[in-house]
Motif scaffolding. Structure first.
Motif, PDB file in Angstrom:
ATOM      1  N   UNK B 148       0.820  -1.220   0.000  1.00 54.74           N
ATOM      2  CA  UNK B 148       0.000   0.000   0.000  1.00 54.74           C
ATOM      3  C   UNK B 148       0.848   1.263   0.000  1.00 54.74           C
ATOM      4  N   UNK B 149       2.137   1.091   0.325  1.00 59.08           N
ATOM      5  CA  UNK B 149       3.041   2.242   0.267  1.00 59.08           C
ATOM      6  C   UNK B 149       3.096   2.772  -1.171  1.00 59.08           C
ATOM      7  N   UNK B 151       0.976   1.995  -3.529  1.00 60.29           N
ATOM      8  CA  UNK B 151      -0.374   2.310  -3.973  1.00 60.29           C
ATOM      9  C   UNK B 151      -0.763   3.732  -3.564  1.00 60.29           C
ATOM     10  N   UNK B 152      -0.527   4.073  -2.287  1.00 59.08           N
ATOM     11  CA  UNK B 152      -0.953   5.400  -1.833  1.00 59.08           C
ATOM     12  C   UNK B 152      -0.133   6.479  -2.528  1.00 59.08           C
ATOM     13  N   UNK B 153       1.145   6.182  -2.779  1.00 63.36           N
ATOM     14  CA  UNK B 153       1.979   7.171  -3.465  1.00 63.36           C
ATOM     15  C   UNK B 153       1.498   7.368  -4.899  1.00 63.36           C
ATOM     16  N   UNK B 154       1.154   6.254  -5.553  1.00 62.15           N
ATOM     17  CA  UNK B 154       0.663   6.352  -6.921  1.00 62.15           C
ATOM     18  C   UNK B 154      -0.647   7.123  -6.964  1.00 62.15           C
ATOM     19  N   UNK B 167       9.927   7.603  -1.454  1.00 63.86           N
ATOM     20  CA  UNK B 167       9.063   6.766  -0.623  1.00 63.86           C
ATOM     21  C   UNK B 167       9.670   5.377  -0.382  1.00 63.86           C
ATOM     22  N   UNK B 171      12.869   3.645   2.817  1.00 64.69           N
ATOM     23  CA  UNK B 171      12.366   2.528   3.588  1.00 64.69           C
ATOM     24  C   UNK B 171      13.222   1.281   3.380  1.00 64.69           C
TER      25      UNK B 171
END
Lengths: 259, 263
Positions: B148-149, B151-154, B167, B171
């Motif tokens: 989801x990292x 996904x949310x950035x996209x 992002x 990490x």
């Protein structure tokens, strides 16, 4: 009809979504009215999330996924592969089921997207403060902006994600079951927040919580599986549909008998 | 039992090295030139060659390895035949014995590219050798990130390059550091691949195109070819061990600091 389309923030025409050979969604038509809350309900696996993802082209990320039909947003068809998806996603934001802030400081959560879309450091700060205030988080976090977003509670994280989406000043925000991973109290806070957003953005929300849909939705669309793929079986004013749904499946579902 | 055995074996090796080597190590030993094939003098030029070889190796391997891993995760669609094929070749590359890399390096870098027996040839050969380690660990680090990292950035309209650098990379950094430490340890302790490529001249290298003896080659030579070389070999081995421990410690330290900063 023509007038309705003008009022619509997004008009969906004959939308079909396929994953390989599997048609997840077929022939969906929907006008999503501006500055209203449109709720999408229906049992799991009937294409609600696929539909939502197609509205900001997150379907692009899924290998083998094909989207046919038209999604008209600001007079342009955004299923067109030449459409600028980056600016589209800025205008149509998204909040997910699980709160997913970047595992970095609260400030960075705003800086990364805002800097990307060309705002100066000063503008980033102003927009961050404004957005955090809007979601009622500013008081709670103003003294720990440099601390990690992961330390916030689930509800706070979800409000942070909403603030992060708001900071980009989108036209539309898509919510994919935004409350289902939260405890009841946090869920109520987020729900109230979504209702308050209606004034500035158009809200499209997928929810499995019919009581929630009844409380907040202006427009309601019921998704159902027909002939093996998802479609909308009933759509319109939320109050009317909850009162007297005409589709038998929708009736059963909304009365809690099936689905 | 197995734990006791493995710790015991480690202690034995270390204690043995300490017992035999400590008395030999002083500033003089670390800085002065090699004399009488190593029986006298120090290992100054050897340390210098080792560091230069390591530098060449890392300067090439890190950007290539990390870049390649990111290319596989980002540009090649997951689950495709190309991804499977690429990861399989990386694994295959990782399982090739170092002596084969040595022969390849001698043929390719020394002969075909005309670099001769040199620090550069050795460094490049080592780079080929640790490349799969770096790719594998970076891949694992990136793939273990929550989906989801990305996904949310996209969903916020970030470009792929921004998602990667702002992002995902911050990490994945600690994981990449692990690959870096394993790679460095492997490169520093490599003998077979270097005998054929960097050679074993004991003089101090004046340029990257000079031949130079790495510390592990020196240990090998002292232990096998020089009568009464064992104590001095132990001393060199102790130095090597300390250097690797230090790099391990530093990498751990930086990774902790980084995680603290990011979280």
């Amino acid at each position: 009809m023509a007038q309705e389309s003008e009022l619509a923030a997004i008009s969906v025409r004959n939308l079909s979504i396929q994953y390989g050979d599997f048609a997840a969604l077929q022939n969906v038509n929907l006008d999503i009215p501006r500055n209203q809350i449109s709720a999408l309900v229906g049992p799991s696996g009937c294409g609600k999330s696929s539909f939502l993802n197609s509205l900001n082209r997150l379907t692009d990320l899924i290998p083998g996924c094909r989207v046919k039909g038209e999604v008209i947003f600001q007079t342009q068809n955004l299923t067109d592969s030449k459409h600028d998806v980056l600016s589209l996603r800025r205008q149509i934001g998204m909040v997910f089921q699980k709160p997913n802030p970047f595992p970095q400081s609260i400030r960075r959560n705003f800086e990364i997207p805002l800097r990307e879309h060309g705002f100066s450091k000063k503008e980033c700060r102003d927009r961050m403060v404004e957005a955090l205030t809007q979601v009622g988080l500013w008081e709670e976090v103003s003294d720990r902006l440099e601390k990690g977003a992961a330390n916030l509670s689930g509800g706070q994280q979800q409000r942070l994600c909403i603030a992060r989406a708001l900071a980009l000043e989108p036209e539309v925000i898509l919510f994919d079951e935004p409350c289902s991973a939260l405890d009841p109290i946090a869920s109520a806070v987020v729900e109230d927040l979504i209702v308050s957003l209606r004034e500035r953005v158009t809200v499209v929300i997928v929810t499995h919580n019919l009581a929630q849909a009844r409380r907040i939705a202006d427009q309601l669309s019921v998704f159902w599986v027909r002939d093996g793929s998802g479609t909308i079986v009933e759509s319109g004013d939320a109050g009317e549909i909850f009162q007297s749904p005409s589709d038998p499946d929708a009736l059963n579902y909304l009365c809690g008998a099936r689905g | 039992m197995a734990a006791v055995l493995s710790v015991g074996a480690l202690l034995w090796i270390v204690l043995d090295l300490v017992k035999m080597g400590t008395s030999q190590i002083d500033w003089e030993f670390l800085t002065s030139g090699v004399e009488e094939s190593g029986r006298a003098g120090g290992i100054g030029p050897v340390i210098k060659s080792t560091l230069l070889i390591l530098m060449c190796c890392l300067l090439v391997a890190i950007p290539f390895g990390v870049g390649c891993a990111f290319w596989i995760t980002e540009m090649v669609s997951p689950g495709s035949r190309l991804t499977a094929w690429l990861t399989r070749s990386v694994d295959l590359l990782a399982s090739i014995p170092s002596i084969v890399f040595g022969l390849f390096g001698m043929a390719f870098f020394c002969r075909i590219l005309g670099l001769g027996f040199s620090i550069l040839s050795g460094g490049l050969t080592l780079a080929c050798m640790i490349l799969p380690i770096l790719i594998r660990t970076t891949l694992a680090a990136v793939q273990s990130l929550p989906p989801d990292l990305r996904l949310s950035a996209t969903a916020m309209g970030l470009r792929k390059s921004t998602i990667l650098s702002r992002v995902l990379l911050p990490r994945a950094f600690p994981g990449i550091l692990i690959g870096f430490t394993i790679g460095v340890a492997r490169a520093l302790s490599e003998t077979a691949a270097l005998i054929f490529t960097s050679g074993y001249a004991t003089r101090s290298p004046a340029s990257l195109l000079d031949s130079g003896r790495s510390i592990s080659v020196h240990i090998f030579d002292m232990a096998m070819n020089v009568p009464n070389g064992a104590t001095r070999a132990s001393a060199s081995a102790l130095v090597l061990l300390l250097v690797i421990l230090m790099i391990n410690y530093l990498a751990n330290y930086f990774s902790d600091q980084w995680l603290k900063k990011v979280n």
